[in-house]
Design an enzyme around this catalytic site. Structure first.
Site, PDB file in Angstrom:
ATOM      1  CE  LYS A 198     -19.306 -54.225  35.663  1.00 44.52           C
ATOM      2  NZ  LYS A 198     -20.684 -54.706  35.547  1.00 44.52           N
ATOM      3  NE  ARG A 208     -18.273 -60.559  31.641  1.00 45.90           N
ATOM      4  CZ  ARG A 208     -17.246 -59.865  31.166  1.00 45.90           C
ATOM      5  NH1 ARG A 208     -16.418 -60.426  30.304  1.00 45.90           N
ATOM      6  NH2 ARG A 208     -17.066 -58.614  31.544  1.00 45.90           N
ATOM      7  CE  LYS A 222     -19.948 -57.372  29.493  1.00 44.42           C
ATOM      8  NZ  LYS A 222     -20.955 -57.514  30.561  1.00 44.42           N
ATOM      9  CD  GLU A 238     -17.091 -43.008  34.996  1.00 46.09           C
ATOM     10  OE1 GLU A 238     -18.248 -42.734  35.374  1.00 46.09           O
ATOM     11  OE2 GLU A 238     -16.817 -43.347  33.838  1.00 46.09           O
ATOM     12  CE  LYS A 253     -18.849 -56.207  39.037  1.00 46.17           C
ATOM     13  NZ  LYS A 253     -20.127 -56.258  38.386  1.00 46.17           N
ATOM     14  CB  SER A 279     -17.681 -64.268  39.942  1.00 47.49           C
ATOM     15  OG  SER A 279     -17.188 -63.585  38.797  1.00 47.49           O
ATOM     16  CE1 TYR A 318     -22.055 -63.719  43.176  1.00 42.84           C
ATOM     17  CE2 TYR A 318     -19.774 -62.977  43.179  1.00 42.84           C
ATOM     18  CZ  TYR A 318     -21.041 -62.952  42.630  1.00 42.84           C
ATOM     19  OH  TYR A 318     -21.293 -62.152  41.552  1.00 42.84           O
TER      20      TYR A 318
HETATM   21  C1  PBG Z   1     -22.937 -56.946  34.367  1.00 42.92           C
HETATM   22  C2  PBG Z   1     -22.368 -57.421  35.645  1.00 42.92           C
HETATM   23  C3  PBG Z   1     -21.175 -58.148  35.762  1.00 42.92           C
HETATM   24  C4  PBG Z   1     -21.010 -58.419  37.102  1.00 42.92           C
HETATM   25  C5  PBG Z   1     -22.087 -57.869  37.789  1.00 42.92           C
HETATM   26  N1  PBG Z   1     -22.927 -57.238  36.857  1.00 42.92           N
HETATM   27  C6  PBG Z   1     -20.263 -58.684  34.752  1.00 42.92           C
HETATM   28  C7  PBG Z   1     -19.830 -57.869  33.617  1.00 42.92           C
HETATM   29  O1  PBG Z   1     -19.720 -56.646  33.688  1.00 42.92           O
HETATM   30  O2  PBG Z   1     -19.582 -58.508  32.605  1.00 42.92           O
HETATM   31  C8  PBG Z   1     -19.851 -59.185  37.639  1.00 42.92           C
HETATM   32  C9  PBG Z   1     -19.929 -59.661  39.018  1.00 42.92           C
HETATM   33  C10 PBG Z   1     -18.958 -60.714  39.361  1.00 42.92           C
HETATM   34  O3  PBG Z   1     -18.013 -61.045  38.628  1.00 42.92           O
HETATM   35  O4  PBG Z   1     -19.136 -61.265  40.451  1.00 42.92           O
HETATM   36  N2  PBG Z   1     -23.773 -55.892  34.381  1.00 42.92           N
END
Ligand code: PBG
Length: 329
Positions: A198, A208, A222, A238, A253, A279, A318
């Site tokens: 990720k 968010r 992050k 990983e 991701k 997203s 989505y």
């Molecule tokens: C956090 C989490 C995130 C997403 C899924 N789980 C955002 C982040 O790491 O801040 C993002 C998914 C998306 O953008 O559709 N555990």
């Protein structure tokens, strides 16, 4: 001299030949529908930065789950919208057995036993600071204390009946710790879908907003736990670690900007490889389509197909329902 004996266009010249020679297929069975879940059963709120997406209470969620099954989408992934008053520095609500996620999982499994239910294992919806873990006084996310909390959260979800727990936090060692706890609890068939690679991506912005962690997070980043977008070999390490610790499935991701990673992971490990069309990827398409700059339906299907071609067996998007409807038409 291959021309004219070889004419690549011969296969492209007819519909039937293109159908037979097609290397990759996209089916609703490859899709997972993420849902933002509200406390209020009757709740329904549009997400401004994700046109077409709504946060849903139980009623809307059941309706959506039924549609997914009808269209051949095998699973849902739940993301809770946690009211501010339930958030704290320790994220204690994350393993409350009466909490929104376990209640929703139990209700969904009762009503739709054949539907796969995937839960997000991460603390960010529950922390007052919006980070995915428990922090020290400098705001540093403490790995091992966070892992203890994630284990409690995953156990709580499995006890409620979750089919798949999906840790999305990027703490070290959490897969092994969660696997051990699931075995100890007798949840031997609960799958672990690890968000193994990720990235610290700017494509998560609309998510968010949707779960309401953006304001809590403020300017904090992050990068201290999610991966550097510049790295590829690190993703393989990983994934290898998470598989060794007991992950069944792995996720990359975001998806489209990281197709090369999907391909490498799939080729190197040959395990079920998932991708999250996040997203921001969804928002980009919707914005361009709303302006008449892109053909929404065609670009959506091409995008999802490209993620499949890179090597993903399953895609969280989505637009899962929307794509399944297009595929049926
Ligand atoms: C956090 C989490 C995130 C997403 C899924 N789980 C955002 C982040 O790491 O801040 C993002 C998914 C998306 O953008 O559709 N555990």
């Amino acid at each position: 001299m291959s021309f004219p004996a070889t004419r690549m266009r011969r296969t492209r010249a007819s519909h039937f030949a293109r159908e037979l020679a097609r290397e990759t297929r996209l089916s609703p069975a490859n899709l997972i529908q993420p849902v933002f879940v509200l406390e209020d059963d009757k709740g329904r709120e549009p997400v401004a930065s994700m046109p077409g997406v709504e946060r849903l209470g139980a009623e809307g969620l059941f309706e959506l789950a039924g549609r997914c099954l009808e269209l051949g989408i095998p699973a849902l992934a739940l993301f809770p919208v946690v009211p501010t008053e339930r958030k704290d520095a320790e994220a204690a609500e994350a393993w409350n057995p009466e909490g929104l996620v376990p209640r929703t999982v139990a209700a969904l499994k009762k009503r739709f036993p054949e539907l796969g239910v995937i839960t997000d294992v991460a603390l960010d919806p529950y922390t007052s600071h919006g980070l995915d873990g428990i922090v020290d006084e400098d705001g540093y996310v403490l790995n091992d204390r966070t892992v203890d909390a994630l284990v409690r959260q995953a156990s709580c979800h499995a006890a409620a009946g979750a089919d798949v727990v999906a840790p999305s936090d990027m703490m070290d060692g959490r897969i092994g710790a969660i696997r051990e706890a699931l075995e100890a609890d007798g949840h031997v068939n609960t799958l672990i879908l690890s968000y193994a690679a990720k990235y610290a991506s700017s494509y998560y912005g609309p998510f968010r907003d949707a779960v309401g962690s953006a304001a809590n997070l403020g300017k904090a980043g992050k990068e201290g736990f999610q991966m550097d977008p510049a790295n590829s070999d690190e993703a393989l390490r990983e994934v290898e670690l998470d598989l060794d610790e007991g992950a069944d499935w792995v996720m990359i991701k975001p998806a489209l900007p990281y197709l090369d990673i999907i391909r490498r992971v799939h080729e190197t490990f040959g395990v079920p490889t998932f991708a999250y069309h996040v997203s921001g990827e969804y928002a980009m398409l919707k914005a361009a389509a709303a302006n008449g700059w892109l053909d929404n339906d065609k670009v959506l299907l091409e995008t999802l197909l490209s993620i499949r071609r890179a090597g993903a067996c399953g895609i969280l998007t989505y637009a899962a329902l929307e794509a399944a409807e297009l595929l049926r038409a």
